[in-house]
Structure formats: structure tokens, C-alpha cells
Design a protein around this motif. Sequence first.
Motif, short mmCIF file in Angstrom:
data_model
loop_
_atom_site.label_atom_id
_atom_site.label_comp_id
_atom_site.label_asym_id
_atom_site.label_seq_id
_atom_site.Cartn_x
_atom_site.Cartn_y
_atom_site.Cartn_z
N ASP A 34 -3.75 8.44 1.24
CA ASP A 34 -3.78 8.94 2.79
C ASP A 34 -2.75 8.00 3.36
OD1 ASP A 34 -5.96 10.30 2.35
OD2 ASP A 34 -7.27 9.28 3.72
N GLY A 35 -1.95 6.93 2.77
CA GLY A 35 -0.98 6.14 3.38
C GLY A 35 0.36 6.76 3.37
N TRP A 36 0.51 7.68 2.88
CA TRP A 36 1.65 8.57 2.82
C TRP A 36 1.59 9.69 3.73
CZ3 TRP A 36 3.06 8.80 -3.12
CH2 TRP A 36 3.60 7.45 -3.49
N TYR A 37 0.45 9.91 4.51
CA TYR A 37 0.32 10.98 5.18
C TYR A 37 1.56 11.04 6.42
CZ TYR A 37 -1.08 13.57 9.24
OH TYR A 37 -1.23 14.57 10.43
N CYS A 95 2.92 1.28 1.21
CA CYS A 95 1.75 1.57 0.51
C CYS A 95 0.83 3.01 0.54
CB CYS A 95 0.41 0.38 0.98
SG CYS A 95 -0.80 0.35 0.10
N GLU A 96 0.65 3.39 -0.56
CA GLU A 96 -0.03 4.83 -0.68
C GLU A 96 -1.34 4.67 -0.16
OE1 GLU A 96 -1.05 7.94 -4.19
OE2 GLU A 96 0.09 6.34 -4.71
N ARG A 97 -1.95 3.64 -0.12
CA ARG A 97 -3.39 3.77 0.46
C ARG A 97 -3.49 3.32 1.92
NH1 ARG A 97 -7.28 0.18 -2.32
NH2 ARG A 97 -8.83 1.70 -1.57
N CYS A 98 -2.54 2.46 2.49
CA CYS A 98 -2.85 1.69 3.94
C CYS A 98 -1.66 1.95 4.75
CB CYS A 98 -3.43 0.56 3.72
SG CYS A 98 -2.40 -0.82 3.11
N THR A 99 -0.37 2.11 4.20
CA THR A 99 0.88 2.39 5.02
C THR A 99 1.54 1.07 5.26
OG1 THR A 99 0.10 1.94 7.41
CG2 THR A 99 -0.01 4.15 6.38
N GLN A 100 1.09 0.07 4.63
CA GLN A 100 1.68 -1.38 5.01
C GLN A 100 3.03 -1.34 3.98
OE1 GLN A 100 0.82 -3.66 7.31
NE2 GLN A 100 -0.47 -2.03 7.68
N ALA A 101 3.74 -2.38 4.16
CA ALA A 101 4.77 -2.46 3.47
C ALA A 101 4.61 -2.95 1.83
CB ALA A 101 5.78 -3.81 3.75
N ALA A 102 5.10 -2.38 0.66
CA ALA A 102 4.61 -2.36 -0.28
C ALA A 102 5.83 -2.26 -1.66
CB ALA A 102 3.73 -0.98 -0.59
N MET A 103 5.42 -2.38 -2.67
CA MET A 103 6.31 -2.38 -3.79
C MET A 103 5.48 -1.65 -5.01
SD MET A 103 6.39 -6.28 -4.64
CE MET A 103 7.20 -6.17 -6.19
#
Length: 129
Positions: A34-37, A95-103
Motif C-alpha cells: 500500500d505504500g506506493w498507492y 517505503c513500499e509498506r508505509c510511504t516513509q523515506a526508504a532504500m
Amino acid sequence: MNRELENGIVTSYPALYRSLEPRYSGACLFECDDGWYQIIDELSRKLETQARKSDLQVVCVKEKLGSLRVYLRGPATGRVQDWVATAEGLSRNTCERCTQAAMLRRHKDGGGIRTLCPACAAAMDYVIE
């Protein structure tokens, strides 16, 4: 992606997703979390305009090697390709799960690669550098 979000996207952009089907029985239409919605929704908004003018269709939306992949059928102009590339680029930092900054992170067992924030990576046993 959860079914409610999937249904919202497909309903909002009917020309673009008119032929989207799960790749196998019981699968999701959008094979990512859902993070990429928001990324997918924004891309879909742009592509819907083109789909209403042409035979452009999305035939697959998924995560592959930690990045969003969107596969199209029909006339994909340079502008359309740029929109897709931008969305795929954004997914590499979200983040694919929560929308936060990710790597990109690798699972501790050496398996899969996903784009995750530190909190989600820890919760899913992915390596945190």
C-alpha cells in the motif's frame, strides 16, 4: 495492495485499467504493498488522459527488484514513458509498506530485495545498514 485501494484506482481510471487482470488466480491486481498507492494514483491520473485518447492500457503493476514496474500496451509516447520512469524512480525512495523515506534492502536470509524504511525493514527481517 489491499483490495479497497485497488478497486479505488480501477474505478477512478476506467479507460487505463479496462483490461487489467490478476496474473494468476486469487492474486492482487497491483502486486505491491500500500505504500506506493499515492505514486500509482498520481501516475494513473496522468495516464488516464492518454488512455481516453488512444488504446493505451496498463497490463501489469508490480514490485520487481525493489522497484515499481508498470507495463503498458498501446501507444506510449515519450511523455508517457517519462511519467512511468518518474513513478518508478519515486518508488526507489519510498517505503513500499508505509510511504516513509526508504532504500533498497535485502532480506536477512539473502532472499528478496525491497524498498523499505528502517522500521518496516526491521519488522520484516530485512537488513538495516
